[in-house]
Motif scaffolding. Structure first.
Motif, PDB file in Angstrom:
ATOM      1  N   GLU A   6       0.832  -1.209   0.000  1.00  0.00           N
ATOM      2  CA  GLU A   6       0.000   0.000   0.000  1.00  0.00           C
ATOM      3  C   GLU A   6       0.862   1.254   0.000  1.00  0.00           C
ATOM      4  O   GLU A   6       0.567   2.221  -0.719  1.00  0.00           O
ATOM      5  N   LYS A   7       1.921   1.261   0.814  1.00  0.00           N
ATOM      6  CA  LYS A   7       2.800   2.430   0.867  1.00  0.00           C
ATOM      7  C   LYS A   7       3.549   2.608  -0.446  1.00  0.00           C
ATOM      8  O   LYS A   7       3.727   3.747  -0.922  1.00  0.00           O
ATOM      9  N   LEU A   8       3.972   1.510  -1.058  1.00  0.00           N
ATOM     10  CA  LEU A   8       4.660   1.606  -2.342  1.00  0.00           C
ATOM     11  C   LEU A   8       3.740   2.179  -3.409  1.00  0.00           C
ATOM     12  O   LEU A   8       4.172   2.948  -4.270  1.00  0.00           O
ATOM     13  N   GLU A   9       2.483   1.809  -3.347  1.00  0.00           N
ATOM     14  CA  GLU A   9       1.517   2.353  -4.311  1.00  0.00           C
ATOM     15  C   GLU A   9       1.383   3.861  -4.119  1.00  0.00           C
ATOM     16  O   GLU A   9       1.304   4.620  -5.102  1.00  0.00           O
ATOM     17  N   GLN A  10       1.386   4.283  -2.874  1.00  0.00           N
ATOM     18  CA  GLN A  10       1.338   5.715  -2.585  1.00  0.00           C
ATOM     19  C   GLN A  10       2.588   6.418  -3.095  1.00  0.00           C
ATOM     20  O   GLN A  10       2.514   7.501  -3.694  1.00  0.00           O
ATOM     21  N   LEU A  11       3.754   5.807  -2.845  1.00  0.00           N
ATOM     22  CA  LEU A  11       5.014   6.392  -3.300  1.00  0.00           C
ATOM     23  C   LEU A  11       5.085   6.448  -4.827  1.00  0.00           C
ATOM     24  O   LEU A  11       5.666   7.373  -5.397  1.00  0.00           O
ATOM     25  N   LYS A  12       4.503   5.450  -5.470  1.00  0.00           N
ATOM     26  CA  LYS A  12       4.491   5.439  -6.932  1.00  0.00           C
ATOM     27  C   LYS A  12       3.749   6.660  -7.473  1.00  0.00           C
ATOM     28  O   LYS A  12       4.193   7.323  -8.421  1.00  0.00           O
ATOM     29  N   LEU A  13       2.613   6.982  -6.859  1.00  0.00           N
ATOM     30  CA  LEU A  13       1.840   8.154  -7.277  1.00  0.00           C
ATOM     31  C   LEU A  13       2.611   9.442  -6.991  1.00  0.00           C
ATOM     32  O   LEU A  13       2.612  10.371  -7.803  1.00  0.00           O
ATOM     33  N   GLU A  14       3.278   9.484  -5.823  1.00  0.00           N
ATOM     34  CA  GLU A  14       4.083  10.654  -5.483  1.00  0.00           C
ATOM     35  C   GLU A  14       5.217  10.843  -6.490  1.00  0.00           C
ATOM     36  O   GLU A  14       5.529  11.973  -6.899  1.00  0.00           O
TER      37      GLU A  14
ATOM     38  N   ALA B 185      12.247   4.990   5.490  1.00  0.00           N
ATOM     39  CA  ALA B 185      11.408   4.679   6.656  1.00  0.00           C
ATOM     40  C   ALA B 185      10.541   3.457   6.402  1.00  0.00           C
ATOM     41  O   ALA B 185      10.317   2.639   7.301  1.00  0.00           O
ATOM     42  N   LEU B 186      10.057   3.305   5.175  1.00  0.00           N
ATOM     43  CA  LEU B 186       9.203   2.166   4.831  1.00  0.00           C
ATOM     44  C   LEU B 186       9.911   0.845   5.081  1.00  0.00           C
ATOM     45  O   LEU B 186       9.313  -0.112   5.586  1.00  0.00           O
ATOM     46  N   PHE B 187      11.190   0.786   4.753  1.00  0.00           N
ATOM     47  CA  PHE B 187      11.947  -0.462   4.888  1.00  0.00           C
ATOM     48  C   PHE B 187      12.743  -0.522   6.198  1.00  0.00           C
ATOM     49  O   PHE B 187      13.640  -1.356   6.343  1.00  0.00           O
ATOM     50  N   ASP B 188      12.388   0.352   7.146  1.00  0.00           N
ATOM     51  CA  ASP B 188      13.052   0.365   8.464  1.00  0.00           C
ATOM     52  C   ASP B 188      14.559   0.462   8.342  1.00  0.00           C
ATOM     53  O   ASP B 188      15.304  -0.143   9.136  1.00  0.00           O
ATOM     54  N   MET B 189      15.013   1.210   7.350  1.00  0.00           N
ATOM     55  CA  MET B 189      16.452   1.428   7.203  1.00  0.00           C
ATOM     56  C   MET B 189      16.908   2.400   8.274  1.00  0.00           C
ATOM     57  O   MET B 189      16.228   3.380   8.585  1.00  0.00           O
ATOM     58  N   ASP B 190      18.057   2.135   8.862  1.00  0.00           N
ATOM     59  CA  ASP B 190      18.556   2.915  10.000  1.00  0.00           C
ATOM     60  C   ASP B 190      19.221   4.194   9.503  1.00  0.00           C
ATOM     61  O   ASP B 190      20.445   4.302   9.446  1.00  0.00           O
ATOM     62  N   ALA B 191      18.385   5.169   9.137  1.00  0.00           N
ATOM     63  CA  ALA B 191      18.911   6.452   8.664  1.00  0.00           C
ATOM     64  C   ALA B 191      19.365   7.295   9.848  1.00  0.00           C
ATOM     65  O   ALA B 191      18.719   7.317  10.898  1.00  0.00           O
ATOM     66  N   LYS B 192      20.470   7.989   9.687  1.00  0.00           N
ATOM     67  CA  LYS B 192      21.013   8.853  10.739  1.00  0.00           C
ATOM     68  C   LYS B 192      20.451  10.258  10.551  1.00  0.00           C
ATOM     69  O   LYS B 192      21.071  11.130   9.966  1.00  0.00           O
ATOM     70  N   GLY B 193      19.227  10.463  11.005  1.00  0.00           N
ATOM     71  CA  GLY B 193      18.563  11.731  10.775  1.00  0.00           C
ATOM     72  C   GLY B 193      17.951  11.744   9.390  1.00  0.00           C
ATOM     73  O   GLY B 193      18.093  10.817   8.601  1.00  0.00           O
TER      74      GLY B 193
END
Length: 306
Positions: free
Chosen positions: A145-153, A178-186
């Protein structure tokens, strides 16, 4: 042994264990209520009768209707077998003798309960597998569902003017990680004309840059990025996303010696939002390819053909 039937042979030791383990009716009633899902069954028993008759009435009723009460009967059987120390009996008259009689009855029950313990373990494992499968399916649904939203964006971003597009891409990249729970530093942020940031993947620290311009990203941009990486600790790598790709000399130059970055294109991004490959999977396979071949760029479509 049927997986949906408690053997009649174990009912007498179950009754005896219940009788010996509880001296007061109120304690027996509370225990039985805790074992049975429908408390009305316990409430409807004749609690003015002898304990032996109360227990027999209940157990015989459950056993005769195992198509309905199998789980309750099995739960009572296993719970009773797990009573290890009915020490409360010591406080009643002739308590030590009653305590020892209860221990003997429980030990007799325990000798016959092993097959049912295995059955419970199997049922619990099956329930755990079902719950894990349900959670995986729910996660897949949420990601889809989130990927579908991102596709439209993303389609909207493509049509925007260059300056606005940069800020939209910044938001898009943050949502993707954030969708894939990647550990972004900020948050990933725009600095000058580029988006930069940092993240951790599979125990490795990465610097991140992204660029969206009409031309392919030149060698000079990758050289600057390599300088940033080299100023970090030795195990730091880089991920450079160029929406319109890279000049061939940029790719070939940074594929020499020991690569310290992997490259990603707009086509890779499309493969992710089209749910053909996840971002973590893509990064892992790109890094594996670079480790084995030295090539800092292999696009998702080539990996998916393997």
């Amino acid at each position: 042994m049927s997986t949906k039937r408690v053997s009649p042979a174990i009912l007498p030791p179950l009754k005896e264990a219940l009788l010996r383990s509880f001296w007061y009716r109120k304690d027996l009633r509370a225990y039985l209520s805790s074992c049975i899902s429908d408390r009305e069954i316990v409430a409807q028993l004749d609690w003015t009768d002898y304990k032996r008759n109360i227990i027999a009435q209940l157990i015989d009723s459950l056993a005769a209707n195992q198509h309905k009460y199998y789980d309750d009967l099995l739960n009572m059987l296993l719970a009773t077998a797990e009573i290890s120390d009915p020490a409360h009996l010591k406080s009643v008259e002739d308590g030590q003798a009653k305590y020892e009689a209860a221990l003997d009855a429980l030990a007799t029950l325990r000798k016959q309960v092993e097959p049912y313990l295995k059955l419970r373990d199997q049922r619990e494992q099956a329930a755990k597998r079902q719950e894990e499968e349900r959670a995986r399916n729910e996660m897949k649904r949420a990601v889809a569902e989130k990927l579908e939203q991102l596709k439209l964006e993303f389609k909207e971003i493509v049509s925007q003017a260059a300056q606005k597009r940069g800020y939209s891409l910044e938001k898009f990249i943050n949502e993707l990680f954030a969708l894939f729970d990647m550990d972004a530093k900020g948050s990933f942020r725009i600095v000058g004309e580029q988006i930069d940031g940092a993240f951790t993947h599979e125990g490795t620290e990465y610097l991140f840059e992204a660029k969206w311009q009409q031309e392919r990203t030149p060698l000079s941009d990758l050289d600057v990025f390599a300088g940033k990486i080299n100023r970090k600790l030795d195990n730091t790598l880089g991920l450079f996303l160029s929406m319109n790709g890279f000049e061939p000399t940029a790719i070939s130059t940074h594929s020499q010696n020991r690569p310290i970055m992997i490259l990603m294109t707009g086509a890779d991004l499309s493969a992710i939002i089209e749910d053909r490959i996840s971002l973590p999977q893509l990064l892992t396979r790109k890094r594996q390819h670079a480790s084995r071949t030295g090539d800092v760029l292999i696009e998702a479509y080539a990996l998916l053909l393997d």
